[in-house]
Scaffold this active site. Structure first.
Site, short mmCIF file in Angstrom:
data_model
loop_
_atom_site.label_atom_id
_atom_site.label_comp_id
_atom_site.label_asym_id
_atom_site.label_seq_id
_atom_site.Cartn_x
_atom_site.Cartn_y
_atom_site.Cartn_z
N GLU A 1 50.46 28.03 52.66
CA GLU A 1 49.23 28.20 53.17
C GLU A 1 48.14 27.15 52.95
O GLU A 1 48.06 26.66 51.76
CB GLU A 1 48.72 29.61 52.67
CG GLU A 1 47.45 29.96 52.95
CD GLU A 1 47.01 31.40 52.54
OE1 GLU A 1 47.14 31.38 51.12
OE2 GLU A 1 46.68 32.06 53.11
N GLU B 1 49.65 33.63 44.08
CA GLU B 1 49.39 33.34 42.55
C GLU B 1 48.70 34.05 41.57
O GLU B 1 49.09 34.61 40.68
CB GLU B 1 49.07 31.83 42.39
CG GLU B 1 49.31 31.14 41.09
CD GLU B 1 48.83 29.85 40.98
OE1 GLU B 1 47.64 29.62 41.87
OE2 GLU B 1 49.07 29.02 40.14
N GLU C 1 46.47 42.19 48.57
CA GLU C 1 46.35 41.73 50.24
C GLU C 1 46.19 40.34 49.63
O GLU C 1 45.27 39.61 49.32
CB GLU C 1 45.00 42.07 50.77
CG GLU C 1 44.66 43.45 51.01
CD GLU C 1 45.57 43.91 52.46
OE1 GLU C 1 46.38 43.09 52.86
OE2 GLU C 1 45.86 45.25 52.27
N LYS D 1 34.32 42.85 41.46
CA LYS D 1 34.22 41.42 41.17
C LYS D 1 34.06 40.51 42.35
O LYS D 1 35.26 40.19 42.76
CB LYS D 1 35.12 40.95 39.85
CG LYS D 1 34.55 39.48 39.52
CD LYS D 1 35.71 38.66 38.73
CE LYS D 1 36.00 37.86 39.94
NZ LYS D 1 35.49 36.77 40.67
N GLY E 1 43.49 38.27 47.57
CA GLY E 1 43.37 36.63 47.37
C GLY E 1 44.64 36.15 47.18
O GLY E 1 45.43 36.44 48.03
N SER E 2 44.90 35.01 46.41
CA SER E 2 46.20 34.29 46.52
C SER E 2 47.57 34.74 45.90
O SER E 2 47.30 35.95 45.15
CB SER E 2 46.09 32.86 46.02
OG SER E 2 45.79 32.92 44.56
N GLY F 1 47.52 37.21 42.38
CA GLY F 1 48.25 38.59 42.67
C GLY F 1 49.31 38.80 41.81
O GLY F 1 49.36 39.78 41.17
P1 NAD Z 1 42.13 33.46 44.35
O1 NAD Z 1 43.11 34.07 44.08
O2 NAD Z 1 42.06 32.18 43.69
O3 NAD Z 1 40.97 34.28 44.11
C1 NAD Z 1 40.57 35.69 44.39
C2 NAD Z 1 39.88 36.48 43.66
O4 NAD Z 1 40.56 36.55 42.21
C3 NAD Z 1 38.60 35.68 42.98
O5 NAD Z 1 37.58 36.73 42.97
C4 NAD Z 1 38.94 35.06 41.72
O6 NAD Z 1 37.86 34.88 41.06
C5 NAD Z 1 39.85 36.11 41.07
N1 NAD Z 1 40.63 35.65 40.16
C6 NAD Z 1 41.06 34.34 39.97
N2 NAD Z 1 42.13 34.32 38.96
C7 NAD Z 1 42.25 35.42 38.44
C8 NAD Z 1 42.85 36.04 37.40
N3 NAD Z 1 43.79 35.58 36.66
N4 NAD Z 1 42.79 37.45 36.97
C9 NAD Z 1 41.90 38.20 37.86
N5 NAD Z 1 41.20 37.60 38.80
C10 NAD Z 1 41.22 36.20 39.24
O7 NAD Z 1 42.00 33.29 46.13
P2 NAD Z 1 40.80 32.40 46.68
O8 NAD Z 1 41.00 31.18 46.55
O9 NAD Z 1 39.62 33.01 46.36
O10 NAD Z 1 41.16 32.88 48.15
C11 NAD Z 1 42.30 32.40 49.02
C12 NAD Z 1 43.24 33.17 49.15
O11 NAD Z 1 43.12 34.65 49.66
C13 NAD Z 1 44.07 32.77 50.01
O12 NAD Z 1 45.73 32.77 49.71
C14 NAD Z 1 44.06 33.85 51.18
O13 NAD Z 1 45.09 34.01 52.06
C15 NAD Z 1 43.92 35.16 50.47
N6 NAD Z 1 43.29 36.01 51.39
C16 NAD Z 1 43.99 37.26 51.68
C17 NAD Z 1 43.30 38.08 52.61
C18 NAD Z 1 44.03 39.44 53.02
O14 NAD Z 1 43.35 40.27 53.57
N7 NAD Z 1 45.37 39.30 52.76
C19 NAD Z 1 42.16 37.93 52.78
C20 NAD Z 1 41.22 36.84 52.26
C21 NAD Z 1 41.83 36.01 51.86
#
Ligand code: NAD
Length: 497
Positions: free
Chosen positions: A400, A246, A265, A190, A243-244, A248
């Protein structure tokens, strides 16, 4: 302005983009679509099928069948390697198109994107190489009462659900699906709702490699629908999430139903430490780009710049001067160094932190306001921003921001700097700028983070692991450690006498 590509790739002019399920490109079961926007201009660029629970069910069923019964099971490591090598060649041939797609959809400057060719191809070929390098081991045992031979098998974990953010669409795809293909797992991927296009185009190329149907399925859509359905799906054996924090945490809870394996991550608030003895010609641009590269939308960005007191004023001045030279503009302009933020939502979030930093008492040395001149008024542009006199307890020093905003603060001694560096619930990246090898080694040992970069920043290599400590998550991308998360270890015992 030197806009180097006016033409849209054919991929973007051929109607709404569909999802990949069981080897076929299909519409969402609901028929719903969503639009994706060029953040340099605010204009819509493509319409994409919007996957939801029913689509995820179909995709997981296809991945399950491909894993449990399909021809994929019979693919030898060499055959999986061939798939990855063919993919690398196809990506190589089409790389300019990918650069354009990502520049248009997530706003990464096209010159920077084109320069990523070596990294992207190196990563796919690394996974190809690893497909034939993974193995169990024979183990000497001490069992009394006979002779027993004991060895381990390393077997693919099963169906992987991969959920990723927008900020590195190609590398995210390869980091998640490279190990899937190398180990013989299958997947439902996804992409982020903000950047699905290159994932879908990579899916098209993957279909040309001769990969069996259902091994990789791609379901674009929103997190609360497609993402949540994937995270809780009983047919999924492992979730690989980036992702974030929250999200995670939500994924961890959603995965409890069938005790999926989860790798996370997550975010960061990485310290970048500058000693007075550092080579300033290296440290000033190095520390600036450690934070401002990719418009600050990098999880391991060096956003807490901790500078030795004796050079604090001079360093801030040089940092601000350098930041002002960076060219902020349309991602298709060949001269652009800093593109827009990915979305209006992200623009509002980062703008909020600019206001917050001022109200908390930090001083702006460069940037600090959205760019609203006629060329950039419709895009989501925030210039590189340097806040000085930031206190460790301020929110801009703790949260962040995910934008081009750096907070600088002074330090006076080694113990203080290590404590200050670790004064965060994150632990992803970190940097140290010094000519003193003892300081470098001391901090390499004492900073609690997954990466420590000394006199450099953001170095990445397919063979080196990348990942977090503390609330930056667990599991690694790339490097041999990553494969443990995609493999089960089976113990085999044979009575031999
Ligand atoms: P996000 O957590 O909002 O979204 C990431 C993904 O999760 C998206 O595909 C989103 O559609 C999905 N998602 C959102 N809610 C969900 C849920 N309830 N259940 C399952 N999936 C869900 O993050 P973002 O705003 O897209 O990205 C920014 C964040 O990602 C930042 O915190 C950044 O630090 C982090 N990030 C980390 C790394 C790493 O390797 N550590 C790399 C890139 C980004």
């Amino acid at each position: 302005m030197n806009i180097i590509a006016q033409e849209r790739p054919a991929f973007l002019t051929t109607g709404p983009k569909k999802m990949l399920i069981d080897g076929r490109w299909v519409e969402a079961a609901s028929g719903k679509t969503f639009e994706t926007v060029n953040p340099s201009t605010g204009e819509a660029i493509a319409t994409i099928a919007e996957g939801e629970r029913e689509d995820v069910d179909r995709a997981v069923a296809a991945a399950r069948k491909a894993f449990d019964e399909g021809p994929w099971r019979k693919f030898k490591p060499h055959d999986r390697q061939e798939i990855l090598l063919k993919l690398a060649d196809l990506v190589d041939r089409n790389f300019e198109e990918f650069a354009l797609i990502d520049a248009l959809e997530m706003g990464e400057p096209i010159t920077r994107r084109k320069n990523a060719r070596r990294r992207v191809l190196g990563l796919i070929r690394y996974y190809a190489g690893m497909a034939t390098a993974l193995h169990g081991e024979t183990v000497e045992n001490s069992m009394p009462g006979g002779d027993f031979t004991s060895y381990t098998l390393r077997e693919p974990v099963g169906v992987v659900g991969a959920i990723v953010p927008w900020n590195g669409p190609m590398v995210s795809w390869i980091w998640k699906l490279g190990p899937v293909l190398a180990t013989g797992c299958t997947a439902v991927y996804k992409p982020s709702e903000e950047a699905s296009l290159s994932a879908l185009r990579l899916g098209e190329l993957l279909c040309e490699t001769g990969i069996p149907d259902g091994v990789v399925n791609i379901v674009p859509g929103f997190g609360h629908a497609a993402g949540a359905a994937l995270a809780e799906h009983p047919g999924v054996d492992k979730i690989a999430f980036t992702g974030s924090v929250e999200t995670g945490q939500k994924i961890l809870m959603a995965s409890a139903g069938n005790l999926k394996r989860v790798t996370l991550e997550l975010g960061g608030k990485s310290p970048d430490i500058v000693f007075a003895d550092a080579d300033m010609e290296l440290a000033v641009p190095g520390a600036a780009m450690a934070c401002f590269g990719n418009t600050g939308q990098v999880c391991s960005a060096g956003t807490r710049l901790i500078v030795e007191q004796s050079v604090y004023d001079e360093f801030n001045e040089r940092l601000a001067d350098f930041s002002k030279t960076l060219k902020v503009g349309n991602s298709l302009d060949a001269e652009t160094q800093i593109g827009p933020l990915v979305s209006k939502k992200q623009l509002d979030r980062v703008s909020g932190y600019l206001d917050l930093g001022r109200s908390e008492g930090a001083r702006v040395l460069s940037g600090g306001e959205r760019l609203s001149d006629p060329d950039r008024a419709n895009g989501y542009f925030i210039p590189p921003t340097v806040f000085r006199d930031v206190k460790p307890e301020m929110r801009i020093a703790r949260e962040e921001i995910f934008g081009p905003v750096v907070s600088t603060m002074p330090f006076t001694d080694m113990e203080e700097v290590a404590r200050r560096a670790n004064d965060t619930h994150f632990g992803l990246g970190s940097g140290v700028w010094t000519r003193d090898v003892s300081k470098a080694h001391y901090l390499a040992k004492n900073i609690r983070a997954g990466s420590v970069w000394i006199n450099c920043y953001q170095m990445m290599d397919p063979a080196m692991p990348f990942g977090g400590y503390k609330m930056s998550g667990y599991g690694r991308e790339s490097g041999t450690a990553q494969f443990d998360d995609y493999l089960n270890v089976k113990a085999v015992w044979i009575r031999t006498a």
